[in-house]
Write a protein that holds these residues in place. Sequence first.
Motif, PDB file in Angstrom:
ATOM      1  N   PHE A  47     -10.000  37.294   7.636  1.00 38.85           N
ATOM      2  CA  PHE A  47     -10.961  36.270   8.042  1.00 38.85           C
ATOM      3  C   PHE A  47     -11.644  36.627   9.364  1.00 38.85           C
ATOM      4  O   PHE A  47     -12.828  36.358   9.551  1.00 38.85           O
ATOM      5  CB  PHE A  47     -10.294  34.896   8.123  1.00 38.85           C
ATOM      6  N   ALA A  48     -10.911  37.239  10.280  1.00 33.63           N
ATOM      7  CA  ALA A  48     -11.519  37.654  11.543  1.00 33.63           C
ATOM      8  C   ALA A  48     -12.602  38.702  11.299  1.00 33.63           C
ATOM      9  O   ALA A  48     -13.691  38.634  11.885  1.00 33.63           O
ATOM     10  CB  ALA A  48     -10.442  38.201  12.490  1.00 33.63           C
ATOM     11  N   ALA A  49     -12.336  39.651  10.424  1.00 30.03           N
ATOM     12  CA  ALA A  49     -13.339  40.677  10.094  1.00 30.03           C
ATOM     13  C   ALA A  49     -14.556  40.047   9.431  1.00 30.03           C
ATOM     14  O   ALA A  49     -15.697  40.463   9.676  1.00 30.03           O
ATOM     15  CB  ALA A  49     -12.718  41.748   9.193  1.00 30.03           C
ATOM     16  N   MET A  50     -14.340  39.035   8.592  1.00 33.81           N
ATOM     17  CA  MET A  50     -15.452  38.346   7.943  1.00 33.81           C
ATOM     18  C   MET A  50     -16.357  37.696   8.992  1.00 33.81           C
ATOM     19  O   MET A  50     -17.579  37.690   8.867  1.00 33.81           O
ATOM     20  CB  MET A  50     -14.918  37.293   6.972  1.00 33.81           C
ATOM     21  N   MET A  51     -15.767  37.149  10.056  1.00 34.51           N
ATOM     22  CA  MET A  51     -16.547  36.483  11.108  1.00 34.51           C
ATOM     23  C   MET A  51     -17.422  37.459  11.894  1.00 34.51           C
ATOM     24  O   MET A  51     -18.393  37.055  12.525  1.00 34.51           O
ATOM     25  CB  MET A  51     -15.620  35.736  12.069  1.00 34.51           C
ATOM     26  N   ASP A  52     -17.102  38.759  11.832  1.00 35.13           N
ATOM     27  CA  ASP A  52     -17.926  39.752  12.528  1.00 35.13           C
ATOM     28  C   ASP A  52     -19.340  39.815  11.961  1.00 35.13           C
ATOM     29  O   ASP A  52     -20.271  40.238  12.647  1.00 35.13           O
ATOM     30  CB  ASP A  52     -17.282  41.139  12.459  1.00 35.13           C
ATOM     31  N   GLU A  53     -19.515  39.394  10.715  1.00 35.94           N
ATOM     32  CA  GLU A  53     -20.826  39.424  10.062  1.00 35.94           C
ATOM     33  C   GLU A  53     -21.582  38.100  10.175  1.00 35.94           C
ATOM     34  O   GLU A  53     -22.686  37.959   9.675  1.00 35.94           O
ATOM     35  CB  GLU A  53     -20.663  39.788   8.578  1.00 35.94           C
ATOM     36  N   VAL A  54     -20.969  37.103  10.812  1.00 40.70           N
ATOM     37  CA  VAL A  54     -21.506  35.744  10.866  1.00 40.70           C
ATOM     38  C   VAL A  54     -22.053  35.443  12.258  1.00 40.70           C
ATOM     39  O   VAL A  54     -21.431  35.783  13.260  1.00 40.70           O
ATOM     40  CB  VAL A  54     -20.389  34.723  10.500  1.00 40.70           C
ATOM     41  N   ASP A  55     -23.225  34.786  12.307  1.00 37.51           N
ATOM     42  CA  ASP A  55     -23.727  34.324  13.599  1.00 37.51           C
ATOM     43  C   ASP A  55     -24.047  32.833  13.617  1.00 37.51           C
ATOM     44  O   ASP A  55     -24.575  32.319  14.596  1.00 37.51           O
ATOM     45  CB  ASP A  55     -24.918  35.148  14.077  1.00 37.51           C
ATOM     46  N   LEU A  56     -23.717  32.120  12.524  1.00 36.87           N
ATOM     47  CA  LEU A  56     -23.875  30.673  12.491  1.00 36.87           C
ATOM     48  C   LEU A  56     -22.871  30.081  11.515  1.00 36.87           C
ATOM     49  O   LEU A  56     -22.751  30.546  10.380  1.00 36.87           O
ATOM     50  CB  LEU A  56     -25.291  30.277  12.070  1.00 36.87           C
ATOM     51  N   MET A  75     -14.282  19.410   8.113  1.00 36.52           N
ATOM     52  CA  MET A  75     -13.869  20.796   8.380  1.00 36.52           C
ATOM     53  C   MET A  75     -14.009  21.127   9.866  1.00 36.52           C
ATOM     54  O   MET A  75     -13.141  21.782  10.444  1.00 36.52           O
ATOM     55  CB  MET A  75     -14.679  21.776   7.535  1.00 36.52           C
ATOM     56  N   TYR A  76     -15.090  20.661  10.473  1.00 35.59           N
ATOM     57  CA  TYR A  76     -15.279  20.908  11.905  1.00 35.59           C
ATOM     58  C   TYR A  76     -14.096  20.342  12.693  1.00 35.59           C
ATOM     59  O   TYR A  76     -13.548  21.019  13.573  1.00 35.59           O
ATOM     60  CB  TYR A  76     -16.588  20.284  12.387  1.00 35.59           C
ATOM     61  N   GLN A  77     -13.691  19.121  12.371  1.00 33.52           N
ATOM     62  CA  GLN A  77     -12.599  18.501  13.117  1.00 33.52           C
ATOM     63  C   GLN A  77     -11.241  19.128  12.790  1.00 33.52           C
ATOM     64  O   GLN A  77     -10.316  19.042  13.604  1.00 33.52           O
ATOM     65  CB  GLN A  77     -12.576  16.994  12.879  1.00 33.52           C
ATOM     66  N   LEU A  78     -11.111  19.789  11.640  1.00 38.36           N
ATOM     67  CA  LEU A  78      -9.894  20.549  11.351  1.00 38.36           C
ATOM     68  C   LEU A  78      -9.856  21.838  12.178  1.00 38.36           C
ATOM     69  O   LEU A  78      -8.795  22.276  12.610  1.00 38.36           O
ATOM     70  CB  LEU A  78      -9.819  20.907   9.869  1.00 38.36           C
ATOM     71  N   MET A  79     -11.028  22.418  12.389  1.00 37.21           N
ATOM     72  CA  MET A  79     -11.110  23.710  13.077  1.00 37.21           C
ATOM     73  C   MET A  79     -11.116  23.577  14.607  1.00 37.21           C
ATOM     74  O   MET A  79     -10.585  24.433  15.304  1.00 37.21           O
ATOM     75  CB  MET A  79     -12.358  24.462  12.623  1.00 37.21           C
ATOM     76  N   PHE A  80     -11.734  22.513  15.094  1.00 35.82           N
ATOM     77  CA  PHE A  80     -11.872  22.330  16.540  1.00 35.82           C
ATOM     78  C   PHE A  80     -11.325  20.974  16.948  1.00 35.82           C
ATOM     79  O   PHE A  80     -11.577  19.989  16.274  1.00 35.82           O
ATOM     80  CB  PHE A  80     -13.359  22.447  16.951  1.00 35.82           C
ATOM     81  N   PRO A  81     -10.546  20.909  17.988  1.00 36.49           N
ATOM     82  CA  PRO A  81     -10.375  21.890  19.045  1.00 36.49           C
ATOM     83  C   PRO A  81      -9.268  22.921  18.801  1.00 36.49           C
ATOM     84  O   PRO A  81      -9.017  23.761  19.658  1.00 36.49           O
ATOM     85  CB  PRO A  81     -10.024  21.029  20.256  1.00 36.49           C
ATOM     86  N   GLU A  91     -11.305  33.644  18.978  1.00 32.24           N
ATOM     87  CA  GLU A  91     -12.340  34.032  19.937  1.00 32.24           C
ATOM     88  C   GLU A  91     -13.695  34.199  19.256  1.00 32.24           C
ATOM     89  O   GLU A  91     -14.721  33.770  19.786  1.00 32.24           O
ATOM     90  CB  GLU A  91     -11.938  35.318  20.660  1.00 32.24           C
ATOM     91  N   ARG A  92     -13.689  34.794  18.091  1.00 34.25           N
ATOM     92  CA  ARG A  92     -14.941  34.985  17.355  1.00 34.25           C
ATOM     93  C   ARG A  92     -15.509  33.638  16.909  1.00 34.25           C
ATOM     94  O   ARG A  92     -16.700  33.387  17.031  1.00 34.25           O
ATOM     95  CB  ARG A  92     -14.692  35.914  16.151  1.00 34.25           C
ATOM     96  N   LEU A  93     -14.648  32.777  16.402  1.00 34.56           N
ATOM     97  CA  LEU A  93     -15.074  31.462  15.927  1.00 34.56           C
ATOM     98  C   LEU A  93     -15.698  30.636  17.053  1.00 34.56           C
ATOM     99  O   LEU A  93     -16.736  30.007  16.871  1.00 34.56           O
ATOM    100  CB  LEU A  93     -13.865  30.726  15.341  1.00 34.56           C
ATOM    101  N   VAL A  94     -15.078  30.651  18.207  1.00 35.08           N
ATOM    102  CA  VAL A  94     -15.587  29.892  19.349  1.00 35.08           C
ATOM    103  C   VAL A  94     -16.939  30.441  19.806  1.00 35.08           C
ATOM    104  O   VAL A  94     -17.826  29.672  20.173  1.00 35.08           O
ATOM    105  CB  VAL A  94     -14.554  29.914  20.504  1.00 35.08           C
ATOM    106  N   ALA A  95     -17.126  31.745  19.746  1.00 33.53           N
ATOM    107  CA  ALA A  95     -18.363  32.371  20.235  1.00 33.53           C
ATOM    108  C   ALA A  95     -19.571  32.118  19.325  1.00 33.53           C
ATOM    109  O   ALA A  95     -20.711  32.112  19.784  1.00 33.53           O
ATOM    110  CB  ALA A  95     -18.154  33.876  20.396  1.00 33.53           C
ATOM    111  N   ILE A  96     -19.325  31.889  18.045  1.00 32.85           N
ATOM    112  CA  ILE A  96     -20.413  31.724  17.070  1.00 32.85           C
ATOM    113  C   ILE A  96     -21.033  30.332  17.213  1.00 32.85           C
ATOM    114  O   ILE A  96     -20.325  29.337  17.367  1.00 32.85           O
ATOM    115  CB  ILE A  96     -19.869  31.916  15.630  1.00 32.85           C
TER     116      ILE A  96
END
Length: 189
Positions: A31-40, A47-53, A73-78
């Motif tokens: 999943f981390a590698a998949m996020m390398d291709e994502v910018d939004l 789902m947002y409230q499950l993921m954050f904070p 780190e990748r998820l927070v940066a996107i």
Amino acid sequence: MRKVSFALNISLDGYCDHTLGEPSEELMEYFAAMMDEVDLLFYGRVMYQLMFPYWADVAKDRSGSAAEIRFAERLVAIDKVVVSRTLENVEGNTTIIRNNPAAELRKLKQQPGKTISVDTVSLLPELMAAGLIDEFHLVVHPIMAGSGRHLLPAGSLPEMFKLELAETKIFKNGCVALHYRKRDNANSW
């Protein structure tokens, strides 16, 4: 035009619940590698409230495995967009959309950039019917849940959507990642 990708964990019997699977370092790295291709990231409120904070805390405190920290780190940066009528505020690089998620996603898809990752089960039928989802990444966990929320409710699509298998990956813990793309010859897409 940007690619729109839908990714989700699912049980063998078709239920979606973040608590069903048994995460592994190998799966988190996938999943981390998949996020390398994502910018939004395009989330529904749930789902947002499950993921954050949660993941923001993992990134900040560095409280997880190496793959979990990389993913966090990748998820927070996107940049993130959350579709919600009730959410009052969000933090950081997140925007709230109140109405017409399909129209908003269509606008975002036409902007330059990398992949948009859609992470919302509740909006999936609407976004599929609008022809906005280009590919699916489903990680099937070796679990029969027996109950919960299905990926798609019965009768939620106006027609059958045909996909082609692009890639598979088998994990040591028995999970199987399936990557599907919409077919070029599919009339509905």
